[in-house]
Design a protein around this motif. Sequence first.
Motif, PDB file in Angstrom:
ATOM      1  N   LEU A  31       0.861  -1.176   0.000  1.00 58.06           N
ATOM      2  CA  LEU A  31       0.000   0.000   0.000  1.00 58.06           C
ATOM      3  C   LEU A  31       0.900   1.229   0.000  1.00 58.06           C
ATOM      4  O   LEU A  31       1.670   1.419   0.949  1.00 58.06           O
ATOM      5  CB  LEU A  31      -0.905   0.008   1.226  1.00 58.06           C
ATOM      6  N   VAL A  32       0.833   2.032  -1.041  1.00 55.60           N
ATOM      7  CA  VAL A  32       1.754   3.155  -1.211  1.00 55.60           C
ATOM      8  C   VAL A  32       1.022   4.469  -0.950  1.00 55.60           C
ATOM      9  O   VAL A  32      -0.056   4.708  -1.486  1.00 55.60           O
ATOM     10  CB  VAL A  32       2.360   3.156  -2.634  1.00 55.60           C
ATOM     11  N   TYR A  33       1.659   5.297  -0.122  1.00 59.70           N
ATOM     12  CA  TYR A  33       1.117   6.610   0.213  1.00 59.70           C
ATOM     13  C   TYR A  33       2.112   7.645  -0.280  1.00 59.70           C
ATOM     14  O   TYR A  33       3.285   7.590   0.061  1.00 59.70           O
ATOM     15  CB  TYR A  33       0.927   6.745   1.731  1.00 59.70           C
ATOM     16  N   ARG A  34       1.635   8.588  -1.095  1.00 64.41           N
ATOM     17  CA  ARG A  34       2.524   9.614  -1.656  1.00 64.41           C
ATOM     18  C   ARG A  34       2.257  10.944  -0.982  1.00 64.41           C
ATOM     19  O   ARG A  34       1.110  11.291  -0.672  1.00 64.41           O
ATOM     20  CB  ARG A  34       2.268   9.754  -3.151  1.00 64.41           C
ATOM     21  N   SER A  35       3.326  11.699  -0.776  1.00 58.44           N
ATOM     22  CA  SER A  35       3.210  13.030  -0.213  1.00 58.44           C
ATOM     23  C   SER A  35       4.390  13.852  -0.718  1.00 58.44           C
ATOM     24  O   SER A  35       5.534  13.537  -0.413  1.00 58.44           O
ATOM     25  CB  SER A  35       3.228  12.967   1.323  1.00 58.44           C
TER      26      SER A  35
ATOM     27  N   VAL B 282       5.585  -0.092   7.902  1.00 59.28           N
ATOM     28  CA  VAL B 282       6.296   0.563   6.803  1.00 59.28           C
ATOM     29  C   VAL B 282       7.319  -0.411   6.235  1.00 59.28           C
ATOM     30  O   VAL B 282       8.171  -0.928   6.964  1.00 59.28           O
ATOM     31  CB  VAL B 282       6.995   1.856   7.269  1.00 59.28           C
TER      32      VAL B 282
ATOM     33  N   SER C 292       7.327   8.863  -1.028  1.00 59.31           N
ATOM     34  CA  SER C 292       6.331   7.803  -0.951  1.00 59.31           C
ATOM     35  C   SER C 292       6.714   6.861   0.184  1.00 59.31           C
ATOM     36  O   SER C 292       7.889   6.619   0.441  1.00 59.31           O
ATOM     37  CB  SER C 292       6.276   6.992  -2.251  1.00 59.31           C
TER      38      SER C 292
ATOM     39  N   ALA D 218       5.650   2.944   1.494  1.00 57.00           N
ATOM     40  CA  ALA D 218       4.908   1.729   1.164  1.00 57.00           C
ATOM     41  C   ALA D 218       4.740   0.908   2.428  1.00 57.00           C
ATOM     42  O   ALA D 218       5.692   0.675   3.172  1.00 57.00           O
ATOM     43  CB  ALA D 218       5.657   0.926   0.103  1.00 57.00           C
ATOM     44  N   ARG D 219       3.508   0.474   2.656  1.00 55.16           N
ATOM     45  CA  ARG D 219       3.184  -0.282   3.867  1.00 55.16           C
ATOM     46  C   ARG D 219       2.704  -1.688   3.522  1.00 55.16           C
ATOM     47  O   ARG D 219       2.160  -1.927   2.458  1.00 55.16           O
ATOM     48  CB  ARG D 219       2.095   0.439   4.670  1.00 55.16           C
TER      49      ARG D 219
ATOM     50  N   GLY E  98       0.249  -3.214   8.009  1.00 53.87           N
ATOM     51  CA  GLY E  98       0.407  -1.768   7.968  1.00 53.87           C
ATOM     52  C   GLY E  98       1.808  -1.272   8.291  1.00 53.87           C
ATOM     53  O   GLY E  98       2.049  -0.060   8.281  1.00 53.87           O
TER      54      GLY E  98
ATOM     55  N   SER F 287      10.576   3.388   2.119  1.00 51.59           N
ATOM     56  CA  SER F 287      10.294   4.791   1.829  1.00 51.59           C
ATOM     57  C   SER F 287      11.164   5.206   0.657  1.00 51.59           C
ATOM     58  O   SER F 287      12.254   4.657   0.458  1.00 51.59           O
ATOM     59  CB  SER F 287      10.571   5.678   3.052  1.00 51.59           C
TER      60      SER F 287
ATOM     61  N   ARG G 261       0.402  -4.731   3.300  1.00 45.71           N
ATOM     62  CA  ARG G 261      -1.047  -4.831   3.144  1.00 45.71           C
ATOM     63  C   ARG G 261      -1.696  -5.571   4.321  1.00 45.71           C
ATOM     64  O   ARG G 261      -2.838  -5.320   4.672  1.00 45.71           O
ATOM     65  CB  ARG G 261      -1.370  -5.553   1.845  1.00 45.71           C
TER      66      ARG G 261
END
Length: 90
Positions: free
Chosen positions: A41-45, A59, A49, A51-52, A57, A62, A54
Amino acid sequence: MQHFDGNLLAGPLADVFAFDPTGARARCNGCGAVAELATMLVYRSGAGSVARCRDCGAVLLSLVDGDGRMFVNFIGMGAIEIATTGRDDA
Ligand SMILES: [Zn+2]
């Protein structure tokens, strides 16, 4: 034991990073789940980014890309399993 500089790993590291690794599998250090990187699960900011896993949760990695450089930290995963046969470049 004899040691060498990092240039000795040029070939193997080129193999690791010269292809799309999302089909490679890795173990989550948090829960032990083994899955293809594509399932993270990738979160971008901004330029970064995270990635966690699935499943739990945690990390897994990065990545920060900007100013002509990229920083990748595989902080939450164990060894990455990369198939060396069956790839287009293998
Ligand atoms: Zn996990």
